[in-house]
Design a protein around this motif. Sequence first.
Motif, short mmCIF file in Angstrom:
data_model
loop_
_atom_site.label_atom_id
_atom_site.label_comp_id
_atom_site.label_asym_id
_atom_site.label_seq_id
_atom_site.Cartn_x
_atom_site.Cartn_y
_atom_site.Cartn_z
N ARG A 152 0.72 -1.23 -0.02
CA ARG A 152 0.07 -0.02 -0.02
C ARG A 152 0.80 1.26 -0.03
O ARG A 152 1.98 1.25 0.35
CB ARG A 152 -0.83 0.13 1.23
N ARG A 153 0.31 2.38 -0.16
CA ARG A 153 0.95 3.72 -0.43
C ARG A 153 0.35 4.58 0.64
O ARG A 153 -0.83 4.85 0.78
CB ARG A 153 0.99 4.05 -1.73
N ASP A 154 1.23 5.07 1.63
CA ASP A 154 0.76 5.82 2.56
C ASP A 154 1.68 7.22 2.66
O ASP A 154 2.94 6.90 2.96
CB ASP A 154 0.61 5.05 3.98
N GLY A 155 1.03 8.46 2.40
CA GLY A 155 1.86 9.50 2.61
C GLY A 155 2.95 9.57 1.82
O GLY A 155 4.16 10.10 2.11
N GLY A 156 2.67 9.11 0.43
CA GLY A 156 3.57 9.16 -0.60
C GLY A 156 4.88 8.21 -0.51
O GLY A 156 5.68 8.20 -1.37
N ARG A 157 4.88 7.28 0.48
CA ARG A 157 5.87 6.18 0.50
C ARG A 157 4.97 4.82 0.34
O ARG A 157 3.98 4.66 0.64
CB ARG A 157 6.44 6.11 1.93
N TRP A 158 5.83 3.86 -0.22
CA TRP A 158 5.09 2.55 -0.32
C TRP A 158 5.69 1.42 0.85
O TRP A 158 6.77 1.80 1.30
CB TRP A 158 5.86 2.02 -1.58
N PRO A 183 -5.84 17.74 -13.29
CA PRO A 183 -5.07 18.66 -12.44
C PRO A 183 -3.72 18.78 -12.95
O PRO A 183 -3.16 17.90 -13.81
CB PRO A 183 -5.10 17.64 -11.03
N SER A 184 -3.09 19.81 -12.60
CA SER A 184 -1.66 20.08 -13.01
C SER A 184 -0.69 19.47 -12.23
O SER A 184 -0.89 18.68 -11.25
CB SER A 184 -1.39 21.66 -12.79
N ARG A 185 0.44 19.80 -12.64
CA ARG A 185 1.64 18.87 -12.01
C ARG A 185 1.92 19.61 -10.44
O ARG A 185 2.36 18.87 -9.74
CB ARG A 185 2.87 18.86 -12.56
N ARG A 186 1.72 20.89 -10.51
CA ARG A 186 1.77 21.39 -9.07
C ARG A 186 0.90 21.34 -8.21
O ARG A 186 1.00 21.09 -7.09
CB ARG A 186 1.82 23.05 -9.53
N TRP A 187 -0.61 20.77 -8.66
CA TRP A 187 -1.40 20.33 -7.84
C TRP A 187 -1.06 19.26 -7.25
O TRP A 187 -1.11 18.70 -6.07
CB TRP A 187 -2.68 20.25 -8.51
N HIS A 188 -0.44 18.19 -8.05
CA HIS A 188 -0.34 16.99 -7.58
C HIS A 188 0.93 16.72 -6.61
O HIS A 188 0.94 16.37 -5.53
CB HIS A 188 0.44 15.94 -8.92
N ARG A 189 1.96 17.85 -6.86
CA ARG A 189 2.91 18.17 -6.01
C ARG A 189 2.61 18.36 -4.42
O ARG A 189 2.72 18.38 -3.50
CB ARG A 189 4.11 19.01 -6.48
N ALA A 190 1.69 19.63 -4.65
CA ALA A 190 0.94 20.19 -3.46
C ALA A 190 0.26 19.06 -2.60
O ALA A 190 0.25 19.04 -1.33
CB ALA A 190 0.06 21.50 -3.89
N ARG A 191 -0.47 18.35 -3.40
CA ARG A 191 -1.09 17.23 -2.76
C ARG A 191 -0.19 16.44 -1.97
O ARG A 191 -0.44 15.69 -0.83
CB ARG A 191 -2.10 16.49 -3.81
N ALA A 192 0.78 15.99 -2.69
CA ALA A 192 1.76 14.94 -1.92
C ALA A 192 2.41 15.42 -0.81
O ALA A 192 2.75 14.76 0.15
CB ALA A 192 2.81 14.52 -3.14
N ALA A 250 0.58 12.14 7.28
CA ALA A 250 1.20 10.86 7.43
C ALA A 250 2.29 10.96 8.65
O ALA A 250 2.35 10.31 9.49
CB ALA A 250 2.08 10.28 6.38
N ARG A 251 2.88 12.20 8.56
CA ARG A 251 4.03 12.23 9.69
C ARG A 251 3.43 12.49 11.08
O ARG A 251 3.46 12.02 12.22
CB ARG A 251 4.68 13.63 9.60
N LEU A 308 5.34 -4.68 9.27
CA LEU A 308 5.50 -3.27 8.28
C LEU A 308 6.90 -3.08 7.90
O LEU A 308 7.54 -2.68 8.70
CB LEU A 308 4.70 -2.29 8.86
N THR A 309 7.27 -3.05 6.60
CA THR A 309 8.55 -2.41 6.08
C THR A 309 8.42 -1.32 5.12
O THR A 309 7.36 -1.82 4.23
CB THR A 309 9.23 -3.80 5.82
N ARG A 310 9.16 -0.69 5.04
CA ARG A 310 9.00 0.36 4.04
C ARG A 310 9.74 0.11 2.83
O ARG A 310 11.01 -0.28 2.90
CB ARG A 310 9.32 1.92 4.66
N ALA A 311 9.37 0.33 1.64
CA ALA A 311 10.16 -0.05 0.44
C ALA A 311 10.30 0.86 -0.50
O ALA A 311 9.37 2.12 -0.49
CB ALA A 311 9.32 -1.24 -0.42
N HIS A 312 11.19 0.95 -1.00
CA HIS A 312 11.49 2.11 -2.16
C HIS A 312 10.52 1.87 -3.34
O HIS A 312 10.36 0.84 -3.83
CB HIS A 312 12.68 2.24 -2.85
#
Length: 327
Positions: free
Chosen positions: A51-57, A131-140, A147-148, A323-327
């Motif tokens: 799964r993806r959570d907070g921009g991390r897999w 949506p624009s690329r800037r919108w995607h970056r702001a959402r991330a 997530a933090r 749970l392990t974080r993967a790249h």
Amino acid sequence: MRFTTGAIRVEPDRKHVVLPRLGRLRLHESARKLARRVEAGTARIMSATVRRDGGRWHVAFTVQIDRTDRRPAQPGSVVGVDVGIIHLAVLSTGELVPNPRHLHGAQRVLRRLGRGLSREAGPDRRAGARPSRRWHRARARLGRAHARVANLRRDGLHKLTTRLAREHGTIVVEDLNVSGMLANRRLARHIADAGFAELRRQLAYKAGWNGGRLIVADRWFPSSKTCSGCGTVRTKLALAERTYTCATCGLVLDRDLNAARNLAALAGEAVDARSGRESPNGRGADRETPLAGQVAVKRQPGTAPAGQTGTVPPQGRTTNHILTRAH
């Protein structure tokens, strides 16, 4: 995305994992603990969920393991835990666990990132605009900030519940109506930030892991209104009264500490799941974690007394999530 057992394995370098259809993935965290158990034959990987959570897999392994019997550091110790907003938890021992309020501390950053997201060109279904690329970056960026906060809250709760389960043989908590408490619009954000339900959920399974038990007091038990010294019950106690004063014995005590002591006193009146004995006043603790292959059944209005038991599967093998974080 979930994968069942078969082609799931951890590489010998313990830095890579092989999953069906995805192949070989590099891990950000070492999987040495999981690999050691699998190599020793005390663990078996049943499935993996990506799964993806907070921009991390993340990849979570469902593992069937053999647990050794554990005992708390103080098997005969009883502790009452009263949760709240001013203090996350007040223990009957007198310890005050501060409430970190992670969401409250991150509100300034979250508001700034939320305003930045609203200024970008987002998706519009009516106009068919993408949506624009800037919108995607702001959402991330906003997702990583949320997530933090969730990770900080989860980390603090895990440290607290692990310490309580390893030290005390019996833990007594309240059966709070969290969904009803969230209806208070003035306190809803602070209650959600504290994580009362998550704290109780973690105590439930960690007490069993460490050989202890968790007792859940009845929802209508007057823990705050009862004097921990003489047992007198007050008819009314306003939420603004933070100090409990008993007119009978003259006890003056912090409200939350008084409630924690009353919860600890319920351990002697709790329902015995093995013999079926009920508390003398019928309003004491009515649930506890399974012990010796038995489980207590909660009493419902108009039914037979609590304490009926039933069999559960053997306790030798349990299911755990790593749970392990993967790249």
